[in-house]
Design an enzyme around this catalytic site. Structure first.
Site, mmCIF file in Angstrom:
data_model
loop_
_atom_site.group_PDB
_atom_site.id
_atom_site.type_symbol
_atom_site.label_atom_id
_atom_site.label_comp_id
_atom_site.label_asym_id
_atom_site.label_seq_id
_atom_site.Cartn_x
_atom_site.Cartn_y
_atom_site.Cartn_z
ATOM 1 N N GLN A 1 -8.761 73.079 11.796
ATOM 2 C CA GLN A 1 -8.571 74.088 10.749
ATOM 3 C C GLN A 1 -7.184 73.926 10.113
ATOM 4 O O GLN A 1 -7.021 74.077 8.902
ATOM 5 C CB GLN A 1 -8.723 75.504 11.310
ATOM 6 C CG GLN A 1 -10.158 75.946 11.535
ATOM 7 C CD GLN A 1 -11.003 75.918 10.270
ATOM 8 O OE1 GLN A 1 -12.002 75.202 10.207
ATOM 9 N NE2 GLN A 1 -10.617 76.656 9.256
ATOM 10 N N GLU B 1 -14.310 77.484 0.026
ATOM 11 C CA GLU B 1 -13.799 78.387 1.057
ATOM 12 C C GLU B 1 -12.749 77.636 1.864
ATOM 13 O O GLU B 1 -13.011 76.545 2.369
ATOM 14 C CB GLU B 1 -14.937 78.846 1.978
ATOM 15 C CG GLU B 1 -14.466 79.864 2.990
ATOM 16 C CD GLU B 1 -15.596 80.396 3.875
ATOM 17 O OE1 GLU B 1 -16.326 79.571 4.450
ATOM 18 O OE2 GLU B 1 -15.733 81.626 3.976
ATOM 19 N N GLY C 1 -21.965 81.401 10.114
ATOM 20 C CA GLY C 1 -21.142 80.194 10.101
ATOM 21 C C GLY C 1 -21.045 79.666 8.681
ATOM 22 O O GLY C 1 -21.216 80.428 7.726
ATOM 23 N N SER C 2 -20.816 78.373 8.553
ATOM 24 C CA SER C 2 -20.574 77.822 7.216
ATOM 25 C C SER C 2 -21.882 77.689 6.429
ATOM 26 O O SER C 2 -22.969 77.591 7.005
ATOM 27 C CB SER C 2 -19.924 76.444 7.333
ATOM 28 O OG SER C 2 -20.876 75.529 7.827
ATOM 29 N N CYS D 1 -14.907 85.809 6.663
ATOM 30 C CA CYS D 1 -15.719 85.483 5.488
ATOM 31 C C CYS D 1 -15.541 86.525 4.396
ATOM 32 O O CYS D 1 -15.845 86.257 3.243
ATOM 33 C CB CYS D 1 -17.170 85.286 5.867
ATOM 34 S SG CYS D 1 -17.883 86.730 6.609
ATOM 35 N N VAL E 1 -23.759 74.347 7.280
ATOM 36 C CA VAL E 1 -24.549 74.372 8.521
ATOM 37 C C VAL E 1 -25.755 75.294 8.346
ATOM 38 O O VAL E 1 -26.867 74.974 8.773
ATOM 39 C CB VAL E 1 -23.673 74.810 9.722
ATOM 40 C CG1 VAL E 1 -24.526 75.008 10.968
ATOM 41 C CG2 VAL E 1 -22.596 73.771 9.985
ATOM 42 N N GLY E 2 -25.566 76.420 7.657
ATOM 43 C CA GLY E 2 -26.666 77.355 7.421
ATOM 44 C C GLY E 2 -27.794 76.712 6.631
ATOM 45 O O GLY E 2 -28.977 76.894 6.937
ATOM 46 N N GLU F 1 -25.644 84.279 7.674
ATOM 47 C CA GLU F 1 -24.418 84.874 7.126
ATOM 48 C C GLU F 1 -23.414 83.742 6.999
ATOM 49 O O GLU F 1 -23.022 83.150 8.006
ATOM 50 C CB GLU F 1 -23.878 85.956 8.068
ATOM 51 C CG GLU F 1 -24.615 87.258 7.980
ATOM 52 C CD GLU F 1 -24.692 87.778 6.563
ATOM 53 O OE1 GLU F 1 -23.749 87.558 5.765
ATOM 54 O OE2 GLU F 1 -25.723 88.379 6.243
ATOM 55 N N LYS G 1 -25.790 81.564 21.634
ATOM 56 C CA LYS G 1 -24.983 80.332 21.556
ATOM 57 C C LYS G 1 -23.731 80.648 20.746
ATOM 58 O O LYS G 1 -23.760 80.657 19.522
ATOM 59 C CB LYS G 1 -25.818 79.253 20.870
ATOM 60 C CG LYS G 1 -25.468 77.801 21.158
ATOM 61 C CD LYS G 1 -24.030 77.406 21.035
ATOM 62 C CE LYS G 1 -23.687 76.729 19.729
ATOM 63 N NZ LYS G 1 -22.217 76.580 19.545
HETATM 64 C C1 UN1 Z 1 -15.259 91.071 8.524
HETATM 65 O O1 UN1 Z 1 -14.766 90.336 7.690
HETATM 66 O O2 UN1 Z 1 -14.760 92.138 8.821
HETATM 67 O O3 UN1 Z 1 -17.857 85.502 9.890
HETATM 68 C C2 UN1 Z 1 -16.486 90.690 9.259
HETATM 69 C C3 UN1 Z 1 -17.407 86.427 9.203
HETATM 70 C C4 UN1 Z 1 -18.349 87.532 8.793
HETATM 71 C C5 UN1 Z 1 -18.025 88.802 9.463
HETATM 72 C C6 UN1 Z 1 -16.792 89.315 8.899
HETATM 73 N N1 UN1 Z 1 -19.700 87.165 9.066
HETATM 74 O O4 UN1 Z 1 -16.232 86.435 8.909
#
Ligand code: UN1
Length: 481
Positions: A332, A383, A229-230, A285, A233-234, A251, A176
């Site tokens: 955004q 963030e 994701g955020s 991220c 949400v996680g 993540e 998804k």
């Molecule tokens: C990166 O910053 O090179 O969603 C990878 C993201 C991370 C992956 C980043 N989970 O930005």
């Protein structure tokens, strides 16, 4: 150019949403450019995809791991052959500049190739038994149907690095992707199909998280969910999945700091912060969003950072010379502008205001620098996911570490210093999952574990061999002889 449909892929066929609904997929650098009409799927579509994956599981599980790896490695070869097409699509759909898209595709290829090779190394261990005539060994078995839920900011690499290890481990997948990048998802799936993946082993369901997440998370047939994701949400996803003990890997966000000590190579440090903060328009991220700088260097650091920011010319990422693409969509853009306004209200000094890049036709902002930031301000805590960096003053190593750690997130961090003690003291006390000495906060290598601590990450790491721990069940066999 005719507008493409972006379809679901379920049980070996490309199909529209069962509701026939679609959503527009537009180029964020030229919002009048419609790229695709993407399936807006329903919970029923999710259930069909899970059913197809479940039916395909026994045969895929029985396929020897080296053969599963071979197919996955072929997918990497196809990505390499389609490198240019994938990169251009990534820029057109997500907005990042073409060089960044090429780097992303290369990273996807490296990940998929690495995972393919791991099909030869899906080993267990033997453990000496305390009893005579007894052999103990471990097996790593697939989980069953797993879900890969991915964001828009790395629309090729993140799907690649979740799907490839999931498949090599013998799982079947429901994928998804983010609703903003359906075509990148489609093309990733096409590489796996063309590599020879049997029908039903990989299924794609396009649509919004709001519409589809409950159907994915609550379905008993889904044995694991890998989510990027955020943090908000996680957290909700984990709470829900925990009700049925579904394995999750999360993540999430970051608010990554670069510490610049008084003995640092100042130009290198400023370059690192500029690339970390403004590269990919801050939409990653691992972006650098805080610079914690020793007071004696502060004025010169801000001057250098400002001049490097000037070189990040925003514009359409397809255009030669453009160094920073647009934000991904209108919400955004609104969010980043609101965060900049909030920073001003809180009393931080807006040393460079990029909230209006002065370019029409897309969601553009320009590099933004706040100075005299108190670490408790929201610009230093939340963030932003835009090209905005907060400069925070520190007295020395311990004060810098304290300020860098005073945050809910813990994905990535960095220090610039020439002093061994400071570097190792930082390595033992930085509250982040990925640490860097004299290197930017960005990125990660394909074969190396990737992930954070605190609100940034939960569960097994992604990438590297860690991904194979997540996507398998460890079982123990006692054999008496
Ligand atoms: C990166 O910053 O090179 O969603 C990878 C993201 C991370 C992956 C980043 N989970 O930005």
């Amino acid at each position: 150019m005719p507008v493409r449909p972006a379809l679901n892929y379920i049980g070996g066929s490309w199909v529209g949403s069962s509701s026939h609904a679609t959503v527009e997929d537009r180029n964020p650098a030229r919002t009048n450019e419609l790229i695709a009409n993407a399936a807006a799927s329903t919970a029923d579509d999710v259930r069909h995809a899970i059913g197809a994956a479940e039916r395909a599981f026994p045969e895929w599980r029985a396929t020897p791991a080296p053969q599963r790896g071979d197919i996955v490695r072929k997918a990497a070869d196809l990505m390499e052959r389609r490198r240019e097409q994938l990169a251009r699509l990534c820029t057109q759909e997500e907005g990042k500049v073409l060089a960044e898209s090429y780097a992303e595709v290369d990273r996807a290829i490296a990940n998929v190739r690495f995972s393919g090779g791991e099909g030869l190394r899906l080993t267990g261990e033997t453990i000496p038994s305390a009893q005579r005539g007894t052999l103990i060994y471990t097996r790593r078995d697939p989980l069953g149907v797993v879900a890969c839920v991915t964001p828009w900011n790395f629309p090729i690499a993140i799907p690649a690095w979740k799907i490839a290890p999931a498949l090599v481990c013998g799982n079947t997948v429901v994928f998804k992707p983010a609703s903003l990048t359906p075509l990148c998802a489609t093309e990733v799936v096409q590489c796996f199909i063309d590599a020879g993946l049997p029908d039903g082993v990989l299924n794609l369901v396009l649509g919004s998280g709001e519409a589809l997440s409950a159907a994915l998370v609550d379905d008993e047939r889904i044995k694991a969910i890998s989510f990027t994701g955020s943090s908000a949400v996680g957290r909700a996803l984990y709470a829900r999945a925990a009700q049925r003990f579904c394995k999750v890997q999360l993540e999430m966000g970051g608010k990554n700091a670069v510490i610049v000590l008084a003995d640092a190579d100042l130009d290198k440090a400023a370059e690192s912060v500029a690339n970390g903060a403004f590269g990919a328009t801050g939409q990653r991220c691992t972006a650098t969003s805080r610079a914690v700088v020793a007071k004696p260097l502060l004025a010169e650091f801000v001057r250098l950072l400002g001049s490097k920011a000037d070189s990040f010319m925003p514009g359409d990422g397809m255009t030669e010379g453009v160094k920073m693409g647009p934000l991904v969509d209108a919400s955004q853009l609104e969010k980043v502008r609101a965060k900049i306004a909030e920073g001003k209200r809180e009393g931080a000094t807006l040393a460079r205001d990029g909230s209006d890049a002065g370019i029409d036709g897309g969601y553009f902002v320009a590099p933004t620098i706040f100075t005299e930031v108190d670490p408790r301000m929201s610009v230093a805590q939340d963030e932003i996911f835009g090209p905005v960096v907060s400069v925070i003053a520190a007295d020395g190593l311990e004060s810098a570490l304290e300020k860098a750690n005073a945050i809910g997130y813990g994905l990535s961090s960095s220090i610039y210093t020439r002093d061994l003690h400071s570097a190792f003291r930082y390595a033992e006390s930085s509250e982040a999952g990925m640490l860097h000495v004299n290197l930017p906060t960005l990125g990660g290598e394909a074969h190396v574990p990737f992930g954070g601590v605190k609100d940034s990450g939960f569960g097994d790491r992604e990438c590297g061999t860690a991904a194979f721990d997540f996507f398998t069940e460890l079982r123990v066999v006692y054999v008496g002889y």
